[in-house]
Design a protein around this motif. Structure first.
Motif, PDB file in Angstrom:
ATOM      1  N   ARG A   1       0.908  -1.283   0.017  1.00 13.22           N
ATOM      2  CA  ARG A   1       0.067   0.097   0.030  1.00 13.22           C
ATOM      3  C   ARG A   1       0.741   1.398  -0.112  1.00 13.22           C
ATOM      4  O   ARG A   1       2.064   1.359   0.187  1.00 13.22           O
ATOM      5  CB  ARG A   1      -0.906   0.068   1.210  1.00 13.22           C
ATOM      6  CG  ARG A   1      -1.977  -1.161   1.145  1.00 13.22           C
ATOM      7  CD  ARG A   1      -2.711  -1.168   2.551  1.00 13.22           C
ATOM      8  NE  ARG A   1      -3.021  -0.190   3.095  1.00 13.22           N
ATOM      9  CZ  ARG A   1      -3.797  -0.112   4.465  1.00 13.22           C
ATOM     10  NH1 ARG A   1      -3.734  -1.301   4.926  1.00 13.22           N
ATOM     11  NH2 ARG A   1      -4.141   0.884   4.938  1.00 13.22           N
ATOM     12  N   PRO A   2       0.319   2.483  -0.320  1.00 13.32           N
ATOM     13  CA  PRO A   2       1.056   3.612  -0.152  1.00 13.32           C
ATOM     14  C   PRO A   2       1.434   3.905   1.173  1.00 13.32           C
ATOM     15  O   PRO A   2       0.717   3.645   2.136  1.00 13.32           O
ATOM     16  CB  PRO A   2      -0.029   4.780  -0.576  1.00 13.32           C
ATOM     17  CG  PRO A   2      -1.114   3.952  -1.400  1.00 13.32           C
ATOM     18  CD  PRO A   2      -1.344   2.377  -0.813  1.00 13.32           C
ATOM     19  N   VAL A   3       2.644   4.670   1.346  1.00 13.53           N
ATOM     20  CA  VAL A   3       3.134   4.789   2.780  1.00 13.53           C
ATOM     21  C   VAL A   3       3.442   6.525   3.069  1.00 13.53           C
ATOM     22  O   VAL A   3       4.164   6.883   1.951  1.00 13.53           O
ATOM     23  CB  VAL A   3       4.246   4.007   3.138  1.00 13.53           C
ATOM     24  CG1 VAL A   3       4.852   4.406   4.642  1.00 13.53           C
ATOM     25  CG2 VAL A   3       3.832   2.379   3.210  1.00 13.53           C
TER      26      VAL A   3
ATOM     27  N   THR B   1      -0.485   3.303 -12.400  1.00 10.62           N
ATOM     28  CA  THR B   1      -1.610   3.462 -12.973  1.00 10.62           C
ATOM     29  C   THR B   1      -2.557   4.573 -12.097  1.00 10.62           C
ATOM     30  O   THR B   1      -3.813   4.904 -12.774  1.00 10.62           O
ATOM     31  CB  THR B   1      -2.434   2.136 -12.629  1.00 10.62           C
ATOM     32  OG1 THR B   1      -2.573   1.959 -11.220  1.00 10.62           O
ATOM     33  CG2 THR B   1      -1.965   1.011 -13.607  1.00 10.62           C
ATOM     34  N   ALA B   2      -1.866   5.486 -11.398  1.00 13.62           N
ATOM     35  CA  ALA B   2      -2.548   6.633 -10.662  1.00 13.62           C
ATOM     36  C   ALA B   2      -2.514   7.766 -11.785  1.00 13.62           C
ATOM     37  O   ALA B   2      -2.059   8.163 -12.584  1.00 13.62           O
ATOM     38  CB  ALA B   2      -1.745   7.144  -9.554  1.00 13.62           C
TER      39      ALA B   2
ATOM     40  N   LEU C   1      -6.619   6.436  -4.311  1.00 18.86           N
ATOM     41  CA  LEU C   1      -6.052   5.222  -4.207  1.00 18.86           C
ATOM     42  C   LEU C   1      -6.983   4.471  -3.237  1.00 18.86           C
ATOM     43  O   LEU C   1      -7.007   3.266  -3.263  1.00 18.86           O
ATOM     44  CB  LEU C   1      -4.635   5.356  -3.801  1.00 18.86           C
ATOM     45  CG  LEU C   1      -3.486   5.906  -4.821  1.00 18.86           C
ATOM     46  CD1 LEU C   1      -2.161   5.832  -4.113  1.00 18.86           C
ATOM     47  CD2 LEU C   1      -3.783   5.020  -6.153  1.00 18.86           C
ATOM     48  N   ALA C   2      -7.417   5.308  -2.190  1.00 24.86           N
ATOM     49  CA  ALA C   2      -8.057   4.714  -0.967  1.00 24.86           C
ATOM     50  C   ALA C   2      -9.412   4.122  -1.596  1.00 24.86           C
ATOM     51  O   ALA C   2     -10.059   3.008  -1.235  1.00 24.86           O
ATOM     52  CB  ALA C   2      -8.470   5.653  -0.153  1.00 24.86           C
ATOM     53  N   GLU C   3     -10.136   4.600  -2.519  1.00 23.03           N
ATOM     54  CA  GLU C   3     -11.447   4.225  -3.307  1.00 23.03           C
ATOM     55  C   GLU C   3     -10.874   2.928  -4.123  1.00 23.03           C
ATOM     56  O   GLU C   3     -11.928   2.215  -4.316  1.00 23.03           O
ATOM     57  CB  GLU C   3     -11.898   5.217  -4.544  1.00 23.03           C
ATOM     58  CG  GLU C   3     -12.487   6.484  -3.557  1.00 23.03           C
ATOM     59  CD  GLU C   3     -13.336   7.346  -4.553  1.00 23.03           C
ATOM     60  OE1 GLU C   3     -14.497   6.980  -4.896  1.00 23.03           O
ATOM     61  OE2 GLU C   3     -12.902   8.285  -4.938  1.00 23.03           O
ATOM     62  N   GLN C   4      -9.886   2.959  -4.435  1.00 20.87           N
ATOM     63  CA  GLN C   4      -9.482   1.509  -5.334  1.00 20.87           C
ATOM     64  C   GLN C   4      -9.012   0.369  -4.103  1.00 20.87           C
ATOM     65  O   GLN C   4      -8.658  -0.510  -4.817  1.00 20.87           O
ATOM     66  CB  GLN C   4      -8.111   1.942  -6.129  1.00 20.87           C
ATOM     67  CG  GLN C   4      -8.405   2.970  -7.257  1.00 20.87           C
ATOM     68  CD  GLN C   4      -7.189   3.165  -8.006  1.00 20.87           C
ATOM     69  OE1 GLN C   4      -6.121   2.470  -8.066  1.00 20.87           O
ATOM     70  NE2 GLN C   4      -7.013   4.327  -8.487  1.00 20.87           N
ATOM     71  N   GLY C   5      -9.102   0.776  -2.909  1.00 22.26           N
ATOM     72  CA  GLY C   5      -8.876  -0.260  -2.051  1.00 22.26           C
ATOM     73  C   GLY C   5      -7.391  -0.195  -1.551  1.00 22.26           C
ATOM     74  O   GLY C   5      -7.052  -1.218  -0.804  1.00 22.26           O
TER      75      GLY C   5
END
Length: 403
Positions: free
Chosen positions: A165-167, A224-225, A242-246
């Motif tokens: 995940r993003p950090v 892909t962002a 990104l949160a909406e993508q999970g």
């Protein structure tokens, strides 16, 4: 006379309803702030484990006329690179020696020239497209005026690879003029926003907002962002996308990025106008859709991120809480109806308790108790900034001058 008596209670009930609606609207952000601070104060250890085998990284630095600061930034980054890592500086519409200085420090440089598509988002997109043809494991984004403390790149890379995940690192700003009370108060507000609140949520593995610098991503995710935009708060938008993508962002306080507020009053005003108008715009324009999406999909991390975004800048929240409290007190004095005033008192107590706890645990080295007592002047000074949102809203990304 009968008409006056008939209309009086109606007007009272309308005012009471408005006050109660205002209290209800403020209750959520105040409660979120209160519990974030409470759990951050009680946190005994860092909520994120960043130990492990360090993957390879690409470091991307967007830079526009940063010759005064980029040398220091690169000097702190290069010792953290391992064999096989890459460091790319996107010299975005530069008219100074940014590109030359970056090359002298061993960085790869891409010189971008596009005066129509301006903004950090476009520079990031350009860098990502340039790097993705020979990508490493993790992409780290750092602003050109930021200092990465030792161990930051390793902590970000390990945490990103482990979580997928993003950090977000701990991102702090210090005052260039610590002798000025307003600068010290702004630094404390930054600590509350970028350290205390994500630390409190991190105790429960809840996500945090992306903050524009000190961000790390798995390559397959960032490739892909949607980055190419001139949004005022492109970092907040990216985090929500990104949160909406999970894939909501995690907070990693072991990684630490520091920078300095601009020195000139004009630069400070430009920076705060962009940040705070952008945040207000996200609250009013995007937040309702995010809440509906989270509720419909039963997405708890996305809802937590929406609740976090619901907390406005501290000065604005202070104004709103104080305004409702004073209005409720006047209403109670005029009508003898104390319900709104009681609610406002409880809300005010929660809010100021949160600020006091955050100051006691995290802010005493920055602002004194006397400084804290003089925040009213700082808050009043920011009223024109918030008022501008309704008659002169900033809609175009403008780089903050460093001087």
């Amino acid at each position: 006379m009968s008409r006056s008596h008939a209309s009086g209670p109606d007007m009272n009930s309308i005012v009471q309803s408005l006050l109660m609606l205002s209290l209800a609207a403020l209750a959520l952000p105040v409660c979120v702030l209160f519990f974030q601070v409470l759990f951050a104060v009680r946190a005994k250890a860092s909520p994120r484990d960043s130990t492990g085998v360090r993957p390879s990284v690409d470091i991307l630095i967007p830079a526009h006329n940063e010759e005064a600061v980029i040398c220091r930034t690169l000097a702190h980054l290069t010792p953290q690179l391992l064999e096989g890592d890459r460091l790319l500086v996107v010299a975005d519409n530069c008219s100074d020696q940014t590109a030359t200085i970056a090359r002298c420090h061993g960085a790869q440089v891409y010189e971008r020239a596009d005066t129509e598509r301006r903004g950090k988002g476009y520079a990031l997109d350009c860098g990502v497209r340039w790097l993705e043809y020979d990508q490493r494991d993790v992409l780290v984004i750092i602003d050109a005026d930021c200092i990465a403390e030792p161990g930051t790149i390793e902590a970000l890379a390990v945490c990103t690879q482990r979580s997928g995940r993003p950090v977000q690192s701990l991102n702090l700003m210090t005052s260039a003029t610590p002798d000025r009370r307003s600068s010290r108060i702004a630094e404390f507000a930054w600590v509350v926003k970028n350290h205390v609140r994500p630390l409190g949520f991190g105790c429960f593995d809840l996500p945090c907002q992306l903050q524009g610098t000190g961000m790390a991503f798995p390559w397959w995710l960032i490739a892909t962002a949607s980055l190419a935009n001139g949004h005022l708060v492109e970092d907040m938008k990216l985090g929500l996308d990104l949160a909406e993508q999970g894939y909501p962002a995690l907070f990693c306080p072991q990684a630490k990025i520091t920078s300095t507020f601009p020195q000139s009053a004009a630069a400070i005003a430009t920076q705060r106008l962009r940040w705070e108008h952008g945040h207000i715009g996200m609250i009013l324009g995007t937040l309702p859709r995010i809440c509906l999406t989270a509720a419909r999909n039963r997405d708890a991390p996305l809802m937590a991120l929406a609740l976090d975004m619901m907390v406005p800048p501290l000065a604005l929240l202070s104004l709103l809480v104080a305004g409702v409290a004073v209005s409720s007190a006047f209403y109670a004095n005029a009508t003898g109806i104390w319900l709104p005033a009681a609610g406002a008192a409880m809300l005010s107590a929660m809010y100021f308790t949160a600020i006091a706890l955050a100051w006691w645990k995290f802010g005493r080295r920055i602002v004194s108790f006397l400084d804290l007592c003089h925040t009213l002047g700082y808050i009043v000074w920011k009223i024109p900034l918030y008022a501008k949102y309704f008659y002169q809203k900033q809609v175009r990304w403008i780089r903050t001058e460093r001087g």
